[in-house]
Write a protein that holds these residues in place. Structure first.
Motif, PDB file in Angstrom:
ATOM      1  N   ASN A  71      35.674  74.916  70.933  1.00  0.00           N
ATOM      2  CA  ASN A  71      35.490  76.361  70.991  1.00  0.00           C
ATOM      3  C   ASN A  71      34.369  76.831  70.063  1.00  0.00           C
ATOM      4  O   ASN A  71      33.590  77.704  70.436  1.00  0.00           O
ATOM      5  CB  ASN A  71      36.795  77.072  70.638  1.00  0.00           C
ATOM      6  N   SER A  72      34.279  76.274  68.877  1.00  0.00           N
ATOM      7  CA  SER A  72      33.243  76.729  67.959  1.00  0.00           C
ATOM      8  C   SER A  72      31.861  76.216  68.348  1.00  0.00           C
ATOM      9  O   SER A  72      30.860  76.863  68.039  1.00  0.00           O
ATOM     10  CB  SER A  72      33.576  76.320  66.527  1.00  0.00           C
ATOM     11  N   SER A  73      31.769  75.105  69.040  1.00  0.00           N
ATOM     12  CA  SER A  73      30.450  74.638  69.493  1.00  0.00           C
ATOM     13  C   SER A  73      29.902  75.532  70.598  1.00  0.00           C
ATOM     14  O   SER A  73      28.691  75.696  70.728  1.00  0.00           O
ATOM     15  CB  SER A  73      30.519  73.188  69.968  1.00  0.00           C
ATOM     16  N   ALA A  74      30.786  76.134  71.384  1.00  0.00           N
ATOM     17  CA  ALA A  74      30.325  77.076  72.403  1.00  0.00           C
ATOM     18  C   ALA A  74      29.680  78.296  71.758  1.00  0.00           C
ATOM     19  O   ALA A  74      28.679  78.818  72.245  1.00  0.00           O
ATOM     20  CB  ALA A  74      31.498  77.493  73.292  1.00  0.00           C
ATOM     21  N   VAL A  75      30.238  78.735  70.639  1.00  0.00           N
ATOM     22  CA  VAL A  75      29.652  79.864  69.910  1.00  0.00           C
ATOM     23  C   VAL A  75      28.340  79.444  69.257  1.00  0.00           C
ATOM     24  O   VAL A  75      27.357  80.192  69.287  1.00  0.00           O
ATOM     25  CB  VAL A  75      30.657  80.391  68.863  1.00  0.00           C
ATOM     26  N   GLY A  76      28.313  78.263  68.691  1.00  0.00           N
ATOM     27  CA  GLY A  76      27.101  77.782  68.034  1.00  0.00           C
ATOM     28  C   GLY A  76      25.942  77.554  68.972  1.00  0.00           C
ATOM     29  O   GLY A  76      24.778  77.623  68.571  1.00  0.00           O
ATOM     30  N   SER A  77      26.219  77.306  70.240  1.00  0.00           N
ATOM     31  CA  SER A  77      25.134  77.052  71.189  1.00  0.00           C
ATOM     32  C   SER A  77      24.343  78.308  71.520  1.00  0.00           C
ATOM     33  O   SER A  77      23.279  78.231  72.118  1.00  0.00           O
ATOM     34  CB  SER A  77      25.693  76.426  72.465  1.00  0.00           C
ATOM     35  N   PHE A  78      24.841  79.480  71.127  1.00  0.00           N
ATOM     36  CA  PHE A  78      24.082  80.708  71.337  1.00  0.00           C
ATOM     37  C   PHE A  78      22.954  80.868  70.316  1.00  0.00           C
ATOM     38  O   PHE A  78      22.002  81.601  70.575  1.00  0.00           O
ATOM     39  CB  PHE A  78      24.998  81.932  71.251  1.00  0.00           C
ATOM     40  N   ILE A  79      23.037  80.211  69.175  1.00  0.00           N
ATOM     41  CA  ILE A  79      22.020  80.361  68.134  1.00  0.00           C
ATOM     42  C   ILE A  79      20.645  79.902  68.634  1.00  0.00           C
ATOM     43  O   ILE A  79      19.689  80.667  68.552  1.00  0.00           O
ATOM     44  CB  ILE A  79      22.433  79.611  66.849  1.00  0.00           C
ATOM     45  N   PRO A  80      20.483  78.689  69.167  1.00  0.00           N
ATOM     46  CA  PRO A  80      19.145  78.320  69.648  1.00  0.00           C
ATOM     47  C   PRO A  80      18.696  79.156  70.844  1.00  0.00           C
ATOM     48  O   PRO A  80      17.505  79.384  71.025  1.00  0.00           O
ATOM     49  CB  PRO A  80      19.264  76.837  70.027  1.00  0.00           C
ATOM     50  N   LEU A  82      19.326  82.438  71.389  1.00  0.00           N
ATOM     51  CA  LEU A  82      18.880  83.756  70.966  1.00  0.00           C
ATOM     52  C   LEU A  82      17.697  83.701  69.988  1.00  0.00           C
ATOM     53  O   LEU A  82      16.883  84.612  69.954  1.00  0.00           O
ATOM     54  CB  LEU A  82      20.049  84.507  70.322  1.00  0.00           C
ATOM     55  N   VAL A  83      17.593  82.630  69.201  1.00  0.00           N
ATOM     56  CA  VAL A  83      16.518  82.543  68.213  1.00  0.00           C
ATOM     57  C   VAL A  83      15.267  81.899  68.799  1.00  0.00           C
ATOM     58  O   VAL A  83      14.158  82.405  68.635  1.00  0.00           O
ATOM     59  CB  VAL A  83      17.004  81.756  66.969  1.00  0.00           C
ATOM     60  N   LEU A  84      15.436  80.784  69.490  1.00  0.00           N
ATOM     61  CA  LEU A  84      14.288  80.016  69.986  1.00  0.00           C
ATOM     62  C   LEU A  84      14.052  80.146  71.488  1.00  0.00           C
ATOM     63  O   LEU A  84      13.005  79.749  71.982  1.00  0.00           O
ATOM     64  CB  LEU A  84      14.482  78.533  69.648  1.00  0.00           C
ATOM     65  N   GLY A  85      15.030  80.628  72.208  1.00  0.00           N
ATOM     66  CA  GLY A  85      14.910  80.675  73.669  1.00  0.00           C
ATOM     67  C   GLY A  85      15.195  79.334  74.315  1.00  0.00           C
ATOM     68  O   GLY A  85      14.876  79.119  75.476  1.00  0.00           O
ATOM     69  N   VAL A  86      15.786  78.414  73.564  1.00  0.00           N
ATOM     70  CA  VAL A  86      16.130  77.084  74.072  1.00  0.00           C
ATOM     71  C   VAL A  86      17.640  77.042  74.270  1.00  0.00           C
ATOM     72  O   VAL A  86      18.392  77.280  73.319  1.00  0.00           O
ATOM     73  CB  VAL A  86      15.708  75.990  73.059  1.00  0.00           C
ATOM     74  N   GLU A  90      24.871  73.675  78.638  1.00  0.00           N
ATOM     75  CA  GLU A  90      24.694  73.962  80.062  1.00  0.00           C
ATOM     76  C   GLU A  90      25.031  75.420  80.363  1.00  0.00           C
ATOM     77  O   GLU A  90      24.369  76.069  81.169  1.00  0.00           O
ATOM     78  CB  GLU A  90      25.593  73.052  80.909  1.00  0.00           C
ATOM     79  N   THR A  91      26.035  75.931  79.714  1.00  0.00           N
ATOM     80  CA  THR A  91      26.451  77.314  79.950  1.00  0.00           C
ATOM     81  C   THR A  91      25.373  78.291  79.511  1.00  0.00           C
ATOM     82  O   THR A  91      25.070  79.252  80.219  1.00  0.00           O
ATOM     83  CB  THR A  91      27.757  77.609  79.191  1.00  0.00           C
ATOM     84  N   THR A  92      24.777  78.049  78.360  1.00  0.00           N
ATOM     85  CA  THR A  92      23.726  78.951  77.907  1.00  0.00           C
ATOM     86  C   THR A  92      22.463  78.798  78.745  1.00  0.00           C
ATOM     87  O   THR A  92      21.692  79.750  78.853  1.00  0.00           O
ATOM     88  CB  THR A  92      23.411  78.733  76.421  1.00  0.00           C
ATOM     89  N   ALA A  93      22.251  77.641  79.363  1.00  0.00           N
ATOM     90  CA  ALA A  93      21.113  77.491  80.277  1.00  0.00           C
ATOM     91  C   ALA A  93      21.289  78.364  81.511  1.00  0.00           C
ATOM     92  O   ALA A  93      20.337  78.999  81.981  1.00  0.00           O
ATOM     93  CB  ALA A  93      20.951  76.023  80.685  1.00  0.00           C
ATOM     94  N   VAL A  94      22.495  78.424  82.024  1.00  0.00           N
ATOM     95  CA  VAL A  94      22.772  79.303  83.172  1.00  0.00           C
ATOM     96  C   VAL A  94      22.603  80.761  82.766  1.00  0.00           C
ATOM     97  O   VAL A  94      22.047  81.573  83.508  1.00  0.00           O
ATOM     98  CB  VAL A  94      24.186  79.031  83.729  1.00  0.00           C
ATOM     99  N   MET A  95      23.066  81.092  81.566  1.00  0.00           N
ATOM    100  CA  MET A  95      22.906  82.466  81.093  1.00  0.00           C
ATOM    101  C   MET A  95      21.434  82.821  80.904  1.00  0.00           C
ATOM    102  O   MET A  95      21.010  83.941  81.209  1.00  0.00           O
ATOM    103  CB  MET A  95      23.671  82.666  79.798  1.00  0.00           C
ATOM    104  N   LEU A  96      20.637  81.875  80.414  1.00  0.00           N
ATOM    105  CA  LEU A  96      19.208  82.107  80.244  1.00  0.00           C
ATOM    106  C   LEU A  96      18.536  82.323  81.589  1.00  0.00           C
ATOM    107  O   LEU A  96      17.631  83.154  81.718  1.00  0.00           O
ATOM    108  CB  LEU A  96      18.564  80.930  79.507  1.00  0.00           C
ATOM    109  N   ALA A  97      18.980  81.603  82.607  1.00  0.00           N
ATOM    110  CA  ALA A  97      18.414  81.779  83.950  1.00  0.00           C
ATOM    111  C   ALA A  97      18.819  83.123  84.556  1.00  0.00           C
ATOM    112  O   ALA A  97      18.076  83.714  85.331  1.00  0.00           O
ATOM    113  CB  ALA A  97      18.864  80.639  84.858  1.00  0.00           C
ATOM    114  N   ALA A  98      19.979  83.620  84.187  1.00  0.00           N
ATOM    115  CA  ALA A  98      20.465  84.880  84.752  1.00  0.00           C
ATOM    116  C   ALA A  98      19.914  86.103  84.026  1.00  0.00           C
ATOM    117  O   ALA A  98      19.942  87.202  84.584  1.00  0.00           O
ATOM    118  CB  ALA A  98      21.988  84.904  84.705  1.00  0.00           C
TER     119      ALA A  98
END
Length: 124
Positions: A71-80, A82-86, A90-98
């Motif tokens: 659960n905490s790694s899912a939250v941590g994956s938002f840092i790169p 929102l900060v770097l655009g990377v 996989e979930t944040t990649a889909v969100m970045l595409a959307a």
């Protein structure tokens, strides 16, 4: 039994906190996902438990630690993201595409009004 007893919570709280921190750190690393964080948390708790832990036979720390790290790694994956655009997972990649599609939808001009204004012609 669905809920933990206070005794079980007291035994697991140190492992949960350790796993939350390690899971967040692993989640910040781009490409490292929740699976890696879960395995690291399980291995850490198994090593810390030593001979007094009965891992593989129902020790609650063996479930609570990997789930906390997941659960905490899912939250941590938002840092790169929102900060770097990377995307960090996989979930944040889909969100970045959307995000561009959502931005286009929100930035559209308002729909035309139903009241038509007829221009007034001046007689010359």
């Amino acid at each position: 039994k669905i809920l933990m007893t206070f005794k079980e919570l007291k035994e697991s709280v140190a492992g949960i906190i350790r796993s939350c921190v390690s899971g967040f750190v692993v989640g910040v690393l781009p490409g490292a996902g929740a699976t890696i964080a879960s395995f690291i948390a399980y291995a850490t708790e198994k090593k810390i438990a030593g001979s007094k832990g009965i891992f593989g036979k129902g020790d609650l720390r063996g479930v609570a630690a990997p789930e906390s790290a997941n659960n905490s790694s899912a939250v941590g994956s938002f840092i790169p993201l929102l900060v770097l655009g990377v995307p960090g997972s996989e979930t944040t990649a889909v969100m970045l595409a959307a995000l561009p599609a959502a931005a286009r939808q929100w930035a559209q001009p308002p729909p035309p009004r139903h009241v038509h204004v007829v221009p007034v012609h001046e007689n010359v």
